[in-house]
Design an enzyme around this catalytic site. Sequence first.
Site, short mmCIF file in Angstrom:
data_model
loop_
_atom_site.label_atom_id
_atom_site.label_comp_id
_atom_site.label_asym_id
_atom_site.label_seq_id
_atom_site.Cartn_x
_atom_site.Cartn_y
_atom_site.Cartn_z
N ASP A 26 0.92 -1.19 0.00
CA ASP A 26 -0.12 0.00 0.02
C ASP A 26 0.80 1.20 0.04
O ASP A 26 0.28 2.47 -0.21
CB ASP A 26 -0.92 -0.13 1.22
CG ASP A 26 -0.64 -0.04 2.52
OD1 ASP A 26 0.71 0.00 2.65
OD2 ASP A 26 -1.18 0.26 3.40
N SER A 27 2.06 1.12 -0.10
CA SER A 27 2.99 2.22 -0.52
C SER A 27 2.72 2.98 -1.83
O SER A 27 3.30 3.67 -1.98
CB SER A 27 4.64 1.84 -0.19
OG SER A 27 4.75 0.41 -0.85
N ASP A 30 -1.23 -6.22 -0.19
CA ASP A 30 -1.32 -5.39 1.10
C ASP A 30 -2.57 -4.97 1.33
O ASP A 30 -3.27 -4.56 0.09
CB ASP A 30 -0.44 -4.09 0.88
CG ASP A 30 0.11 -4.08 1.98
OD1 ASP A 30 0.19 -4.76 3.12
OD2 ASP A 30 1.27 -3.21 2.13
N LYS A 37 -1.17 -9.42 2.75
CA LYS A 37 -0.21 -8.91 3.99
C LYS A 37 -1.11 -7.81 4.82
O LYS A 37 -1.79 -7.28 4.25
CB LYS A 37 0.87 -8.24 3.51
CG LYS A 37 1.74 -7.74 4.54
CD LYS A 37 3.25 -7.08 4.25
CE LYS A 37 3.19 -5.67 3.86
NZ LYS A 37 2.54 -4.54 4.59
N GLU A 70 -1.01 -5.36 8.45
CA GLU A 70 -0.21 -4.72 9.51
C GLU A 70 -0.84 -5.01 10.96
O GLU A 70 -2.00 -4.99 11.09
CB GLU A 70 -0.11 -3.34 9.42
CG GLU A 70 0.63 -2.84 8.17
CD GLU A 70 0.66 -1.47 7.84
OE1 GLU A 70 0.50 -0.78 8.87
OE2 GLU A 70 1.24 -1.16 6.70
N GLU A 80 9.65 -4.27 10.34
CA GLU A 80 10.00 -2.80 9.68
C GLU A 80 10.55 -2.12 10.82
O GLU A 80 9.84 -1.71 11.94
CB GLU A 80 8.71 -2.25 9.16
CG GLU A 80 9.13 -0.73 8.36
CD GLU A 80 7.94 -0.42 7.26
OE1 GLU A 80 7.10 -1.18 6.97
OE2 GLU A 80 8.05 0.95 7.01
O1 KIV Z 1 3.58 -1.05 1.44
C1 KIV Z 1 4.88 -1.65 1.38
O2 KIV Z 1 5.13 -1.43 0.57
C2 KIV Z 1 5.11 -2.44 2.64
C3 KIV Z 1 6.50 -2.47 2.76
C4 KIV Z 1 7.64 -1.54 2.84
C5 KIV Z 1 6.90 -3.78 3.40
O3 KIV Z 1 4.27 -2.73 3.36
#
Ligand code: KIV
Length: 272
Positions: free
Chosen positions: A51-52, A90, A120, A122, A189
Amino acid sequence: MSTQNKISRKTILDIKKMKMQGEKITVLTAYDYGMAAILDESDIDIILVGDSLGMVVLGYDSTLPVTMEDMLHHTQAVARGAHKAMIVADMPFLSYQVSPEAALANAGRFLKEADAQAVKLEGGQEHAEIVQKMTISGIPVMAHLGLTPQSVHQLGGYKVQGKKEDAAEKMMQDALILEEAGAFSVVLECVPEKLAAEITAALNIPTIGIGAGVHCDGQVLVVNDMLGLYDRMTPKFVKKYVNLNLEIKNAVKRYIQDVKTSAFPDAEHSFK
Ligand code: KIV
């Protein structure tokens, strides 16, 4: 198509086996077809559609505005470009925190509609029930501890986590509980190197570090950071392997110069 002709894609079994065999796991993010194809052809193990995306592609100040529709759209593009790497999508902010039922339904969309092989999310032990529900339902989960950017306001900024003894102990407990709940790997992280090494040694599942030192079972970076494309902020843990921002600007300047002076298109690039 016969199964013999199919290109085999990495699975969670391959990823877990790599930890057992002491082979480092390589992970990079991608958000579109072209980059996914390049990473796949370079033999990356896992592509994370992070989600970056919100920051490095969509231009937001944080990952919080990213939606399920954004993530599905970009995961679909990545899946069209990558056929060997495992694709992890994510889960965006509030797509899994509201209720276990919504979390399961949203996670399932990544496998059903976007060809991801895992999701993924968090957070620590507070999400163990969700991780268990997803795992039981056949959705592999990568957990994410330490600096969890979706909680930036709760954490008070993008800071190293687990520095104090009680925070370190909590992170270790979170990791063990998430493993027990069925997570197949854990991203760590911005975690002190020593704590990341201890968590890595305590878990049977692989740890994937980002700003967590060399002792993790694998490493992940945001591809736009390591290629030097995103220059709004560069965390200390990012190693820039090339400065594409500069390379692209130089190429664009040459193009502008060529067009202005009628040096492009030349005979080679024109039709008779
Ligand atoms: O959103 C993302 O790219 C991430 C990575 C930095 C692990 O969560």
